[in-house]
Design a protein around this motif. Sequence first.
Motif, PDB file in Angstrom:
ATOM      1  N   ARG A  90      11.625   5.656  -6.608  1.00  0.00           N
ATOM      2  CA  ARG A  90      12.212   6.408  -5.488  1.00  0.00           C
ATOM      3  C   ARG A  90      12.844   5.460  -4.471  1.00  0.00           C
ATOM      4  N   LEU A  91      12.198   4.326  -4.218  1.00  0.00           N
ATOM      5  CA  LEU A  91      12.703   3.386  -3.219  1.00  0.00           C
ATOM      6  C   LEU A  91      14.077   2.817  -3.583  1.00  0.00           C
ATOM      7  N   TRP A 127       9.898   1.316   6.753  1.00  0.00           N
ATOM      8  CA  TRP A 127       8.718   0.469   6.886  1.00  0.00           C
ATOM      9  C   TRP A 127       8.688  -0.545   5.751  1.00  0.00           C
ATOM     10  N   TYR A 128       8.942  -0.062   4.527  1.00  0.00           N
ATOM     11  CA  TYR A 128       8.965  -0.972   3.380  1.00  0.00           C
ATOM     12  C   TYR A 128       9.987  -2.085   3.586  1.00  0.00           C
ATOM     13  N   ALA A 129      11.200  -1.723   3.993  1.00  0.00           N
ATOM     14  CA  ALA A 129      12.259  -2.720   4.172  1.00  0.00           C
ATOM     15  C   ALA A 129      11.876  -3.751   5.222  1.00  0.00           C
ATOM     16  N   SER A 130      11.245  -3.322   6.303  1.00  0.00           N
ATOM     17  CA  SER A 130      10.871  -4.262   7.358  1.00  0.00           C
ATOM     18  C   SER A 130       9.801  -5.235   6.889  1.00  0.00           C
ATOM     19  N   LEU A 173       0.237  -8.550   2.103  1.00  0.00           N
ATOM     20  CA  LEU A 173       0.363  -7.090   2.067  1.00  0.00           C
ATOM     21  C   LEU A 173       0.534  -6.602   0.635  1.00  0.00           C
ATOM     22  N   ALA A 174       1.275  -7.360  -0.187  1.00  0.00           N
ATOM     23  CA  ALA A 174       1.436  -6.987  -1.594  1.00  0.00           C
ATOM     24  C   ALA A 174       0.095  -7.073  -2.332  1.00  0.00           C
ATOM     25  N   VAL A 175      -0.683  -8.096  -2.041  1.00  0.00           N
ATOM     26  CA  VAL A 175      -2.002  -8.219  -2.671  1.00  0.00           C
ATOM     27  C   VAL A 175      -2.910  -7.081  -2.229  1.00  0.00           C
ATOM     28  N   GLU A 176      -2.809  -6.679  -0.964  1.00  0.00           N
ATOM     29  CA  GLU A 176      -3.608  -5.562  -0.457  1.00  0.00           C
ATOM     30  C   GLU A 176      -3.373  -4.300  -1.270  1.00  0.00           C
ATOM     31  N   PRO A 209       0.824  -1.215   0.000  1.00  0.00           N
ATOM     32  CA  PRO A 209       0.000   0.000   0.000  1.00  0.00           C
ATOM     33  C   PRO A 209       0.855   1.260   0.000  1.00  0.00           C
ATOM     34  N   PRO A 210       0.314   2.377  -0.497  1.00  0.00           N
ATOM     35  CA  PRO A 210       1.081   3.617  -0.640  1.00  0.00           C
ATOM     36  C   PRO A 210       1.784   4.081   0.632  1.00  0.00           C
ATOM     37  N   ALA A 211       1.147   3.927   1.781  1.00  0.00           N
ATOM     38  CA  ALA A 211       1.771   4.389   3.023  1.00  0.00           C
ATOM     39  C   ALA A 211       3.069   3.644   3.305  1.00  0.00           C
TER      40      ALA A 211
END
Length: 255
Positions: A172-173, A118-121, A143-146, A109-111
């Motif tokens: 960007r990531l 957060w993404y890395a964790s 989470l990826a499907v979400e 999700p965008p957040a």
Amino acid sequence: MVSVPPSLPGAVGLSHLSAYPWEAADGVCGGSPHLHLVCTEAYVVTGGRGAVQTLGPDGYRDIPLAEGSVAWFTPGTVHRMVQGGELRITVLMQNDGLPEAGDAVFTFPPAVLADPEWYASEARLPARSGPGAERAARRRRDLAVEGYLPLREALQAGDDGPFLAFQRAAARLVRDKVPGWRELWRSGALAAAERTGAQLDALEAGSAAHLTGAGSYDMVPVRRGGYGMCGRRDEYEPGLRAASTWPDASRRPHA
């Protein structure tokens, strides 16, 4: 004497996948939707059946997969492997080593995408095997499907805004990783192409000197049944060559 044995043809990466059987929120069994930033990926189906769902400039596609079929997707294409029954795939990856160095971003999700820590964790697995690894891989997939389902819904409705925003967030990531990727590319795929150019130059000049370095090589997976993005994964070490053919054992990569 050859100082560094050659990579697989074209400096491709290789792995074998059995698609995840876990059911997701939309009732579909399969892997974690994601995209690659600079690598084209190919699925060569060796058994079973299933599909790959893709999101791209041409919208949403559901591509059937059966034994003998091949599907591939260029950088920026979101893809999701779907299990239909004993689906088994050999994966060919452009730019051996880059995917393992982070050339993939999950459709979280965008957040989550907006916060690199957060993404890395959420993307990281705590272990390579065992119950904890399976739970983490499944949570990561969910989470990826979400994040994937709203992208697909918007594209199907004719709105590519969320999809384009995801591509920008993915870029960007990975931006800070690009210098390291460039070195891997130079020593891998680019070096392989340049060797071909040098060989063509030699042949055009009437020389066969480069053929004196001919050799044969083999390798086996360094890990079986690991938890990949799309399924259980038999992995080959990026850039790994046959141990018995390394002229200098000190240069052999660690498995």
